[in-house]
Write an enzyme that holds these catalytic residues in place. Structure first.
Site, PDB file in Angstrom:
ATOM      1  CG  ASP A 116      41.949  52.692 110.600  1.00 13.51           C
ATOM      2  OD1 ASP A 116      42.790  53.574 110.840  1.00 13.51           O
ATOM      3  OD2 ASP A 116      40.945  52.871 109.870  1.00 13.51           O
ATOM      4  CD  GLU A 152      42.764  55.844 114.388  1.00 14.36           C
ATOM      5  OE1 GLU A 152      43.277  56.916 114.037  1.00 14.36           O
ATOM      6  OE2 GLU A 152      42.087  55.120 113.632  1.00 14.36           O
ATOM      7  CG  ASN A 217      49.062  59.252 114.719  1.00  8.59           C
ATOM      8  OD1 ASN A 217      49.054  60.436 114.393  1.00  8.59           O
ATOM      9  ND2 ASN A 217      47.944  58.559 114.819  1.00  8.59           N
TER      10      ASN A 217
END
Length: 295
Positions: A116, A152, A217
């Site tokens: 993340d 990400e 997403n």
């Protein structure tokens, strides 16, 4: 859960939040993991342990301590993302604590990680952490198999932090994929499906072997993050099914599909003015189809 899934051939990829801890304004108390104590104000997390030396407050140069200018790649990496206390992954102690956590999950049997907020971590620091990771558990995976990593990184083009900076660490999220495919299926800007004959790198997408692709997403289906109105979601069921079907059939990238719960929203004059992340159950289950799992 991991054992049960692995036994029937379903592999688990963990969403690893390693850029930051809690909000800098979260106060203190015994509300950490398993009731552990923390004090966000003085950066004290004794259960880890992390202290104020393990955060980027000393090297962030903005007056607020938060990211104030996304055109400055140093700020993006060294300052707080929306007020979240920012770990300094350049310290080996921090790297080792993160790797210990990830290795515990690998020992359980997970197959890899989505990292993340990778955009907010220096790529060389991610590389150093990955270098500390164990191989996959040989109960379910062949000897010497490495964790599947995807990062990400939101880069719609022209960003201060570029997706290619992270290629050596693993796959990278290609946010332009869903935005551009949405434009085509909506027939915006004169686009039509026949144009998809050249789909892929010819559309200025990243190299196929580096791309993790998806139609939507958990963020951009709610209007957060990148892509804007072109993003297709289950609110557009016919076009969404077409987009997911095309993505799974096309050889570009490693594909990820998702299942998500409906959330409340209110529309006035064709515009969504309320889209909640918190007022209803929005647990997201992301099924990751890895076409190159054994590569």
């Amino acid at each position: 859960m991991v054992i049960r899934c692995n036994n029937v051939g379903v592999h688990i990829y963990v969403d690893a939040v390693i850029n930051h801890m809690c909000s800098s304004g979260a106060g203190s108390g015994y509300r950490g993991t398993c009731g552990s104590y923390f004090n966000a104000g003085i950066r004290d997390f004794p259960a880890v342990p992390y202290s104020n030396f393990d955060f980027n407050d000393r090297i962030c140069k903005t007056p607020s301590g938060d990211i104030e200018n996304y055109s400055d790649p140093v700020q993006v990496r060294n300052c707080r993302l929306v007020g979240l206390v920012d770990l300094t992954q350049r310290r080996d102690g921090v790297r080792s604590k993160i790797a210990d956590y990830m290795n515990h999950l690998l020992d359980i049997g997970v197959a890899g990680f989505r990292i993340d907020a990778s955009k907010h971590i220096w790529p060389q620091d991610i590389n150093a952490i990955i270098g500390k990771l164990n191989n996959l558990n040989t109960r379910w995976f062949s000897q010497g198999s490495r964790p599947f990593i995807y990062q990400e990184v939101i880069d719609m083009g022209g960003e201060a932090v570029r997706n290619y900076e992270y290629f050596r660490n693993g796959r990278v999220t290609e946010f332009r994929y869903g935005a551009q495919l949405g434009n085509v299926l909506r027939k915006w800007n004169g686009e039509k499906m026949a144009n998809l004959k050249s789909w892929g790198e010819n559309w200025n997408l990243m190299p196929s072997e580096k791309a993790m692709v998806f139609v939507d997403n958990h963020d951009n289906q709610r209007g957060h993050g990148s892509g804007g109105a072109s993003i297709l979601t289950f609110w557009n069921p016919r076009l969404y099914s077409m987009a997911v079907g095309f993505m799974l059939a096309h050889p570009y990238g490693s594909t990820r599909i998702m299942s998500s719960y409906k959330w409340p929203r209110r529309i006035q004059n064709g515009t969504v003015i309320f889209s909640s992340l918190t007022t209803s159950l929005w647990l997201l289950v992301e099924f990751i189809y890895i076409s190159l799992l054994n590569s």
